[in-house]
Design a protein around this motif. Structure first.
Motif, PDB file in Angstrom:
ATOM      1  N   GLU A   1       0.813  -1.216   0.000  1.00 16.72           N
ATOM      2  CA  GLU A   1       0.000   0.000   0.000  1.00 16.72           C
ATOM      3  C   GLU A   1       0.843   1.262   0.000  1.00 16.72           C
ATOM      4  O   GLU A   1       0.451   2.273  -0.595  1.00 16.72           O
ATOM      5  CB  GLU A   1      -0.934  -0.002   1.205  1.00 16.72           C
ATOM      6  CG  GLU A   1      -2.068  -1.029   1.102  1.00 16.72           C
ATOM      7  CD  GLU A   1      -2.990  -0.999   2.306  1.00 16.72           C
ATOM      8  OE1 GLU A   1      -2.644  -0.301   3.296  1.00 16.72           O
ATOM      9  OE2 GLU A   1      -4.047  -1.666   2.272  1.00 16.72           O
ATOM     10  N   ARG A   2       2.002   1.229   0.672  1.00 15.27           N
ATOM     11  CA  ARG A   2       2.852   2.425   0.740  1.00 15.27           C
ATOM     12  C   ARG A   2       3.799   2.526  -0.446  1.00 15.27           C
ATOM     13  O   ARG A   2       4.482   3.544  -0.589  1.00 15.27           O
ATOM     14  CB  ARG A   2       3.665   2.406   2.037  1.00 15.27           C
ATOM     15  CG  ARG A   2       2.810   2.422   3.299  1.00 15.27           C
ATOM     16  CD  ARG A   2       2.013   3.712   3.425  1.00 15.27           C
ATOM     17  NE  ARG A   2       1.230   3.738   4.648  1.00 15.27           N
ATOM     18  CZ  ARG A   2       1.654   4.257   5.792  1.00 15.27           C
ATOM     19  NH1 ARG A   2       2.865   4.791   5.876  1.00 15.27           N
ATOM     20  NH2 ARG A   2       0.870   4.255   6.857  1.00 15.27           N
ATOM     21  N   GLY A   3       3.881   1.491  -1.260  1.00 13.63           N
ATOM     22  CA  GLY A   3       4.796   1.535  -2.392  1.00 13.63           C
ATOM     23  C   GLY A   3       6.250   1.618  -1.974  1.00 13.63           C
ATOM     24  O   GLY A   3       7.065   2.278  -2.643  1.00 13.63           O
ATOM     25  N   ASN A   4       6.616   0.956  -0.908  1.00 12.80           N
ATOM     26  CA  ASN A   4       7.985   1.021  -0.391  1.00 12.80           C
ATOM     27  C   ASN A   4       8.939   0.211  -1.252  1.00 12.80           C
ATOM     28  O   ASN A   4       8.566  -0.799  -1.863  1.00 12.80           O
ATOM     29  CB  ASN A   4       8.037   0.466   1.039  1.00 12.80           C
ATOM     30  CG  ASN A   4       7.225   1.306   2.012  1.00 12.80           C
ATOM     31  OD1 ASN A   4       7.112   2.516   1.852  1.00 12.80           O
ATOM     32  ND2 ASN A   4       6.662   0.653   3.019  1.00 12.80           N
ATOM     33  N   ALA A   5      10.179   0.667  -1.256  1.00 14.03           N
ATOM     34  CA  ALA A   5      11.231  -0.153  -1.857  1.00 14.03           C
ATOM     35  C   ALA A   5      11.487  -1.378  -0.989  1.00 14.03           C
ATOM     36  O   ALA A   5      11.780  -2.461  -1.497  1.00 14.03           O
ATOM     37  CB  ALA A   5      12.504   0.659  -2.026  1.00 14.03           C
ATOM     38  N   ALA A   6      11.386  -1.182   0.330  1.00 14.43           N
ATOM     39  CA  ALA A   6      11.526  -2.293   1.270  1.00 14.43           C
ATOM     40  C   ALA A   6      10.731  -1.960   2.518  1.00 14.43           C
ATOM     41  O   ALA A   6      10.586  -0.788   2.892  1.00 14.43           O
ATOM     42  CB  ALA A   6      12.987  -2.551   1.611  1.00 14.43           C
ATOM     43  N   THR A   7      10.236  -2.988   3.164  1.00  8.82           N
ATOM     44  CA  THR A   7       9.553  -2.842   4.451  1.00  8.82           C
ATOM     45  C   THR A   7      10.081  -3.959   5.344  1.00  8.82           C
ATOM     46  O   THR A   7      10.121  -5.129   4.930  1.00  8.82           O
ATOM     47  CB  THR A   7       8.029  -2.975   4.301  1.00  8.82           C
ATOM     48  OG1 THR A   7       7.583  -2.082   3.279  1.00  8.82           O
ATOM     49  CG2 THR A   7       7.330  -2.652   5.615  1.00  8.82           C
ATOM     50  N   ILE A   8      10.510  -3.594   6.543  1.00 15.96           N
ATOM     51  CA  ILE A   8      11.143  -4.593   7.399  1.00 15.96           C
ATOM     52  C   ILE A   8      10.355  -4.740   8.699  1.00 15.96           C
ATOM     53  O   ILE A   8       9.750  -3.782   9.190  1.00 15.96           O
ATOM     54  CB  ILE A   8      12.616  -4.251   7.699  1.00 15.96           C
ATOM     55  CG1 ILE A   8      12.728  -3.000   8.567  1.00 15.96           C
ATOM     56  CG2 ILE A   8      13.385  -4.059   6.401  1.00 15.96           C
ATOM     57  CD1 ILE A   8      14.142  -2.716   9.026  1.00 15.96           C
ATOM     58  N   LEU A   9      10.360  -5.944   9.218  1.00 14.93           N
ATOM     59  CA  LEU A   9       9.688  -6.228  10.480  1.00 14.93           C
ATOM     60  C   LEU A   9      10.654  -5.971  11.626  1.00 14.93           C
ATOM     61  O   LEU A   9      11.808  -6.425  11.589  1.00 14.93           O
ATOM     62  CB  LEU A   9       9.217  -7.681  10.513  1.00 14.93           C
ATOM     63  CG  LEU A   9       8.264  -8.050  11.649  1.00 14.93           C
ATOM     64  CD1 LEU A   9       6.927  -7.331  11.480  1.00 14.93           C
ATOM     65  CD2 LEU A   9       8.043  -9.559  11.677  1.00 14.93           C
ATOM     66  N   THR A  10      10.182  -5.254  12.628  1.00 14.00           N
ATOM     67  CA  THR A  10      11.016  -4.904  13.768  1.00 14.00           C
ATOM     68  C   THR A  10      10.252  -5.177  15.059  1.00 14.00           C
ATOM     69  O   THR A  10       9.053  -5.420  15.065  1.00 14.00           O
ATOM     70  CB  THR A  10      11.422  -3.421  13.722  1.00 14.00           C
ATOM     71  OG1 THR A  10      10.238  -2.610  13.634  1.00 14.00           O
ATOM     72  CG2 THR A  10      12.318  -3.131  12.535  1.00 14.00           C
TER      73      THR A  10
END
Length: 449
Positions: free
Chosen positions: A121-130
């Motif tokens: 939905e955010r169009g991220n290059a990457a999304t990481i779990l923290t």
């Protein structure tokens, strides 16, 4: 559209085992199988497992997962190097890649779905779990702004003293827009203490990158040694037992009970202490199991009582009573309103309705009709030293104490077997069979000197 890659190439030296770390068992599944189990509901387009140490063993262990594609990492040079191995396989791919670790078995599917949703939905290059934890020692630190936009990921061993005070850690779970990741993967450098290619360096080179905190930090706990394996098992057990208690199952002493997540329990089942339920076990409403039972890959009907007994690969119908100290195994089927009592063993035995073997019996490769009564000490001698043979016992038949039924043999309906008999021939319906030596008494007898 998403593709999943599971990193499973490491040996896991802290496990002190020749078995690859990802194949160590955890409550009915291996570590890597737990990861695959949580991925399946996401319906990925493709699933890769990146293997290295004992790769053939990993392939063999996962042979029941036909959708998997295996990619070999010949040298284990870090997480970035592992993902680099996907470049030839995904040349024209324009979608997203979810990267997971094969030794992180506690992630919930809801967590992975949320991570993927935010990423897309955010169009991220990457999304990481923290996750934010009280003691982050040993984990890479994640530094981000107030909008959860990543600034930097730093491995624990490379952190400064000030950076080690940051409590937000990297869970090692990533969503990438593959074309952007593929552009930076070939340029990774190994300028660090371990001289490895970190996937986190690729993340640091991408923009924008967002972090998503997991609500329950236990989900991201990895397994690196036997102590952590035991901790993971307890977490899984707590989840399973809490869910069943909320669903109407009574656990008298949850701490002494284990229930694998493949087990199904109906409402109003009561589980006593020291009971262990494994595999594809199903237990019907109103049944009372335990104390001291092991039930594996078996179906238990409604209102069944099982005490201090072992049941494997078998079926017990409604309103039957098992135990104490019974052993039922290898495709046995016990009908409704039956009793299998003290020190009775069944192996490939089929009981009709209202049949009883109350104590001290072995019934193997046997079929019993309705309302059969097996006397104490009755056994079916089913093995001739080469082959197993069948025993058939008709409805209404009774065997006396200490009877031996030498298979193959058939007893008709309403047969009575006299105590102490060794039956070797078929017996017709409505008969009394006496197969024993006549008693001889010699009065005033003394042994010769």
């Amino acid at each position: 559209m998403v593709i999943v890659a599971v990193l499973a190439a490491g040996r896991g030296t802290r496990m002190k085992s020749s078995l690859p770390k990802v194949l160590h068992p955890l409550g009915g599944r291996s570590l890597v199988e737990w990861v695959l189990h949580q991925v399946n509901p996401l319906q990925p387009q493709r699933q890769f497992v990146i293997i290295g140490y004992a790769g053939d063993a990993v392939r063999s262990a996962l042979k029941d997962y036909p959708a998997l594609e295996f990619v070999e990492q010949r040298e284990q040079l870090g997480t970035g190097h592992a993902v680099q191995q996907l470049l030839p396989y995904l040349k024209d791919y324009e979608g997203h890649l979810l990267v997971l670790n094969g030794d992180v078995p506690l992630l919930r599917v809801e967590t992975l779905a949320h991570l993927l949703q935010v990423h897309q939905e955010r169009g991220n290059a990457a999304t990481i779990l923290t996750a934010q934890i009280s003691n982050p020692q040993g984990y890479g630190r994640v530094i981000c702004d107030s909008q959860n936009i990543l600034k930097q990921i730093i491995e624990d061993r490379d952190c400064t003293t000030a950076q080690k005070q940051n409590r937000r850690i990297n869970a090692g779970v990533y969503c990438f827009h593959w074309p952007q990741l593929a552009a930076v993967l070939p340029h990774l450098q190994s300028n660090n203490d371990q001289q490895e290619y970190y996937l986190t360096d690729a993340v640091n080179a991408l923009n924008p990158v967002m972090v998503v905190d997991v609500e329950d930090y236990e989900e991201i706990l990895g397994v690196n040694d036997r102590a952590q394996l035991a901790t993971a098992y307890q977490i899984l057990q707590n989840r399973t037992k809490q869910a069943w208690m909320k669903a109407g199952v009574t656990l008298i002493d949850p701490a002494s009970t284990t229930i694998e997540d493949t087990v199904e329990l109906a409402a109003d089942v009561v589980i006593e202490p020291q009971t262990h339920l494994r595999g594809a076990t199903r237990i019907g409403s109103g049944s009372h199991i335990g104390p001291g039972c092991l039930i594996e890959n078996s179906t238990i009907g409604e209102r069944v009582t099982v005490r201090y007994s072992v049941i494997t690969d078998s079926q017990i119908a409604d309103d039957s009573e098992i135990g104490p100290f019974a052993h039922i195994r290898q495709q046995s089927v016990v009908g409704d309103h039956c009793r299998v009592g003290n020190f009775v063993e069944l192996k490939k035995a089929h009981f009709g309705s209202h049949t009883k073997a109350s104590h001290l019996a072995y019934l193997g490769d046997a079929t019993l009709g309705d309302r059969v009564n097996i006397g104490a000490g009755t056994i079916t001698a089913n093995y001739d030293g080469v082959r197993k043979h069948q025993t058939h016992i008709g409805s209404g038949t009774k065997t006396g104490s200490n009877s031996v039924l030498v298979a193959p043999v058939t007893l008709g309906k309403n047969v009575t077997v006299a105590a102490g008999s060794t039956v070797t021939d078929d017996v017709p319906d409505n008969a009394l069979v006496i197969a024993r030596s006549r008693q001889v008494i010699k009065p005033d007898w003394q042994p010769k000197d």
